[in-house]
Enzyme design. Structure first.
Site, short mmCIF file in Angstrom:
data_model
loop_
_atom_site.label_atom_id
_atom_site.label_comp_id
_atom_site.label_asym_id
_atom_site.label_seq_id
_atom_site.Cartn_x
_atom_site.Cartn_y
_atom_site.Cartn_z
CE1 TYR A 154 -1.17 -5.55 -1.54
CE2 TYR A 154 -1.15 -4.59 0.14
CZ TYR A 154 -0.70 -4.70 -1.39
OH TYR A 154 -0.04 -3.84 -2.21
CE LYS A 178 -5.96 1.43 -14.65
NZ LYS A 178 -5.39 2.03 -14.81
CG ASP A 195 -2.57 4.62 -15.32
OD1 ASP A 195 -3.26 4.46 -14.67
OD2 ASP A 195 -2.63 3.37 -15.71
CG ASP A 255 2.51 -1.37 -0.17
OD1 ASP A 255 3.37 -0.95 0.37
OD2 ASP A 255 2.17 -2.82 -0.59
CG ASP A 258 7.24 2.51 0.29
OD1 ASP A 258 7.22 3.05 0.53
OD2 ASP A 258 7.14 1.58 -0.88
MG LIG Z 1 -0.81 2.24 -17.24
MG LIG Z 2 5.06 0.20 0.47
#
Ligand SMILES: [Mg+2]
Ligand SMILES: [Mg+2]
Lengths: 369, 369
Positions: A142, A193, A226, A250, A254
């Site tokens: 970001y 990752k 993931d 982020d 959530d």
């Molecule tokens: Mg995946």
């Molecule tokens: Mg968020």
């Protein structure tokens, strides 16, 4: 007893109303001799803009630097849609985060047993859930440069974002995660990752090094982002602390918050560097919910996330674990007793307003005292 | 009736066993005159390496280019841990994806009513769930340059990954999403982080332009990626097609798959560019599950994800919607009838092996025919 310098920034919308209930809890702790506070208060967001033309004044920033911790209500509202971009209400919060270098965002996902049925997950999977996501907040994709959109010759465009992490950024947030885990169930899952990202590779290496250097008493597990998302949905109670970068944090924070079924009830913290004189970590605490201008001033807002933010400050800034436990137990007790503000009301429960919820929490605190 | 040129690449581990059940279904469709196939078969992964020293041969690649669609079982296994990196089993799959330019990864998250209780979500939230995530597969942060780890002077390191998207990459995947939505419930949710990422900003713009140019009959909604993660957990049935980039798709497709409670039962597709002569889109279909070498050769693997992959090929490559519907209905029927392989077995159900599940699906096809 140490006196805790606490700056209150109620802000906009429902911020002042929910902060008023926090003040009552602070008074209660003071009165009972359970914790001692020196309180300052100032404006932030649209309220500050209306007063001084800036979303936070220099005086307020000075108080922020002097404080041991900051409690912030909420900022923003349609009233300030047309103020200059750099003076918009959110810019006050962003300046606090930037100037205080608040690099560690703590997002607890707790599920109060009385509200477990509000979760989309089966009750047994979320009842008593207590996960803490530690999200890197000041680096990553970001903020990295280049960050551009370029016109190509053929009417096409090329957009670029850059994810950058340096070792020190990962080291400091890893330390925060391990230290928090020691005050909890002593387990950290680090998420990235590394199989497809160089930043993930460095993240995993540095977290492992920090672990080996000082924190081998804490259990450490690495999960791909993931897989971590899947495990959060499958069996969230396996987690204690999750530490991850800005972007994965982020999303995962959530998702984890939504698992609890009571997103509007959750507090958060943003921790920064160690202040040299006091040795204390700079910290700002705030509810996850926003300013909710549509219900502001009506006395119906739910103050639990704001009061929970005070409990987090007691726990993580002031080391007042007993006081934090009392507040959190009082919130759970009030919910178990059937008290509900409009946002969490369900049939057969006792509907209360903002101050009614404050009354109930104080009564519960009295009862347990 | 058109004859569909289908290349079977059973691969490693349980791949050949589950592919054997697909062949029985193909024979059934042929015999009934419901669809006509010209079948080729070849090796991929460790099996190909053992045969020719490469994870896929040039002959097999030529067949892949000639085929209308490819069905792949699975690749990999501990037997090939020590082969050279560029010849590892996964490299065969990666070469297929790269050379055929398979840029659109389709990840359906379907929940069979008979298995809804295996979900961590409440039954009513997932029963009958049918979401299709369309993930961009060849661009984004996993491939962009620079992609480096640099030693800095002070013992620190700096890692960089670069997310790059050009308009054409977003245009082509948006078109795939809108076209798929037209064959389903006609709704697309496009997901990015335009509030903090330039690639997100371009993504949103281009998807909107593609929508306005050709697809205004399809409902389009934009959601931030973190909100989309929350909504998937809160109320997944609100979604039809979700289109998103490589990184967000990596996480959201796994979260969505886990919601179904039967991750090992899900098929997937990877679609590529339009082949010039036939006008057909290049396509590879494969189960989400891996080669599972621990149970390979035992006749206990679940062939449903592989048979479901054939159904996807019938639907998306061959336009044989009736045949695809029959197969999917037969799978649902067999599950409703209580047949279970070991991976999804629960008390009181009928335990079957790989070929037993194939028998049951063929019997169900016969019954409905
Ligand atoms: Mg995946
Ligand atoms: Mg968020």
């Amino acid at each position: 007893m140490a006196t805790h310098k606490l700056l209150l920034l109620p802000g906009d919308g429902i911020g002042p109303e929910v902060m008023a209930e926090v003040k009552r809890v602070i008074d209660w702790l003071d009165r009972r001799g359970l914790a001692s506070f020196a309180i300052e208060e100032d404006l932030v967001g649209g309220a500050a803009y209306d007063s001084c033309g800036q979303p936070i004044s220099e005086e307020a920033m000075a108080k922020a630097f002097a404080a041991d911790a900051i409690l912030l209500g909420a900022v923003g509202g349609t009233k300030w849609t047309h103020v200059p971009y750099e003076a918009r209400p959110e810019a006050g919060l962003l300046r606090l985060r930037k100037d205080l270098q608040l690099f560690a965002n703590l997002r607890p996902a707790m599920c109060y047993p009385a509200l477990a049925d509000a979760s989309s997950l089966k009750r047994e999977l979320v009842e008593g859930l207590d996960v803490l996501i530690v999200r890197e907040l000041t680096g990553g994709v970001y903020f990295g440069e280049p960050k551009t959109i370029t016109d190509l010759s053929d009417g096409q465009k090329r957009a670029i974002d850059t994810q950058v992490y340096e070792s020190y950024e990962i080291e400091r947030i890893a330390r925060v995660a391990f230290e928090l885990a020691r005050t909890r169930r002593n387990k950290v899952v680090s998420t990235e990752k590394h199989n497809v990202m160089k930043t993930g590779l460095l993240w995993k290496q540095v977290v492992s090094e920090v672990h080996g250097s000082n924190y081998e008493d804490v259990e450490l597990e690495h999960q791909l982002a993931d897989s971590c998302g899947m495990q959060l949905v499958r069996a969230p109670k396996q987690f204690d602390v999750i530490v991850t970068d800005n972007l994965f944090g982020d999303i995962l924070s959530d998702v984890a918050a939504m698992l609890t079924g009571s997103l509007g009830m959750l507090p958060s913290a943003s921790l920064g560097g160690i202040e040299e004189v006091s040795g204390r970590r700079r910290a700002l605490y705030e509810p996850v919910h926003g300013a909710a201008p549509d219900i502001a001033g009506k006395g119906v807002a739910n103050p639990i996330a704001m009061i929970g933010s005070l409990a987090m400050a007691l726990r993580y800034s002031f080391g007042e674990l007993a006081a934090a436990d009392r507040i959190e137990a009082a919130i759970a007790g009030v919910l178990a007793g059937g008290f509900r503000t409009a946002d969490i009301y369900s049939e057969g429960k006792t509907r209360v307003g903002t101050s009614g919820m404050g009354d109930a929490i104080l009564a519960e605190l009295d009862k347990a005292a």
